[in-house]
Design a protein around this motif. Structure first.
Motif, short mmCIF file in Angstrom:
data_model
loop_
_atom_site.label_atom_id
_atom_site.label_comp_id
_atom_site.label_asym_id
_atom_site.label_seq_id
_atom_site.Cartn_x
_atom_site.Cartn_y
_atom_site.Cartn_z
N PHE A 164 2.47 12.11 -12.79
CA PHE A 164 1.56 11.08 -12.31
C PHE A 164 1.00 10.29 -13.48
N ASP A 165 1.07 8.97 -13.39
CA ASP A 165 0.57 8.09 -14.45
C ASP A 165 -0.66 7.36 -13.92
N GLU A 166 -1.82 7.84 -14.32
CA GLU A 166 -3.08 7.28 -13.83
C GLU A 166 -3.21 5.80 -14.16
N ASN A 167 -2.82 5.41 -15.36
CA ASN A 167 -2.94 4.00 -15.76
C ASN A 167 -2.06 3.11 -14.90
N SER A 168 -0.86 3.54 -14.64
CA SER A 168 0.06 2.77 -13.78
C SER A 168 -0.49 2.66 -12.36
N PHE A 169 -1.03 3.77 -11.87
CA PHE A 169 -1.63 3.78 -10.53
C PHE A 169 -2.81 2.81 -10.47
N ARG A 170 -3.71 2.90 -11.45
CA ARG A 170 -4.89 2.03 -11.46
C ARG A 170 -4.49 0.56 -11.58
N MET A 201 0.84 -1.20 0.00
CA MET A 201 0.00 0.00 0.00
C MET A 201 0.87 1.25 0.00
N ASP A 202 1.97 1.23 0.74
CA ASP A 202 2.89 2.37 0.74
C ASP A 202 3.46 2.60 -0.67
N ASN A 203 3.71 1.53 -1.40
CA ASN A 203 4.20 1.67 -2.78
C ASN A 203 3.14 2.33 -3.67
N ILE A 204 1.89 1.98 -3.46
CA ILE A 204 0.81 2.60 -4.22
C ILE A 204 0.69 4.08 -3.87
N LEU A 226 3.12 6.17 -5.70
CA LEU A 226 2.68 6.50 -7.06
C LEU A 226 1.68 7.66 -7.04
N LEU A 227 0.82 7.66 -6.03
CA LEU A 227 -0.24 8.65 -5.93
C LEU A 227 0.28 10.06 -5.65
N ILE A 228 1.39 10.17 -4.97
CA ILE A 228 1.86 11.50 -4.54
C ILE A 228 2.80 12.16 -5.54
N LEU A 229 2.96 11.53 -6.69
CA LEU A 229 3.79 12.16 -7.72
C LEU A 229 3.12 13.44 -8.19
N ALA A 232 -1.57 14.10 -3.65
CA ALA A 232 -2.51 12.98 -3.53
C ALA A 232 -3.94 13.45 -3.80
N ILE A 233 -4.31 14.59 -3.23
CA ILE A 233 -5.67 15.13 -3.41
C ILE A 233 -5.91 15.48 -4.88
N VAL A 234 -4.94 16.16 -5.50
CA VAL A 234 -5.09 16.55 -6.91
C VAL A 234 -5.25 15.31 -7.80
N ASN A 235 -4.39 14.32 -7.60
CA ASN A 235 -4.44 13.12 -8.45
C ASN A 235 -5.71 12.31 -8.22
#
Length: 152
Positions: A47-53, A33-36, A39-42, A89-92
């Motif tokens: 920020f790569d939405e597809n990679s995050f999802r 979860m920390d790794n996810i 990704l979210l805080i980039l 994180a909020i923006v993404n």
């Protein structure tokens, strides 16, 4: 009596194995979860939405639930540093949530909404703690000062 002791010993061994597994499972889920979250805080430009999802999807397939406490821990941790990544994180998350079609809501969409909500809650809790500290500080200082004068 020996038989009962033997059974109790076996039960204790099994309980210890179960507890070790649970600790391991939680630690692994927390690390993933920390790794996810990383990704979210980039910054939104990288920020790569597809990679995050995709990472989120794999996480859910593996653990079946989100550790929302990881978000709280990060928000509290970030609030004490100059590098407060909460805005990223909020923006993404907001960007992804704003794309969700209300009539075509999927499980992953509801999790994104829950993540956003949980981060907002943790931010509010940090703000309330800071307000409480600011309100308490003058009274605490007066009490300590009065105590010092009495005892010295």
């Amino acid at each position: 009596m020996d038989r009962i002791e033997n059974i109790n010993e076996k039960i204790n061994e099994l309980n210890n194995e179960i507890n070790e597994h649970i600790d391991n499972l939680y630690e692994h889920a927390e690390k993933d979860m920390d790794n996810i979250i990383q990704l979210l805080i980039l910054n939104k430009t990288v920020f790569d939405e597809n990679s995050f999802r995709e990472s989120l999807k794999k996480y859910l397939e593996k653990y079946h639930r989100i550790l929302y406490s990881s978000f709280s821990n990060k928000v509290f941790e970030w609030s004490k540093t100059e590098n407060n990544y909460t805005d990223n994180a909020i923006v993404n998350l907001s960007s992804m949530v704003n794309k969700i079609e209300i009539n075509n809501f999927e499980k992953e969409d509801s999790i994104l909404l829950k993540m956003l909500d949980h981060i907002q809650l943790a931010i509010h809790q940090v703000e309330m703690m800071e307000l409480s500290d600011n309100k308490i500080e003058p009274y605490l200082s007066k009490s300590v000062s009065a105590f010092d004068k009495k005892n010295y």
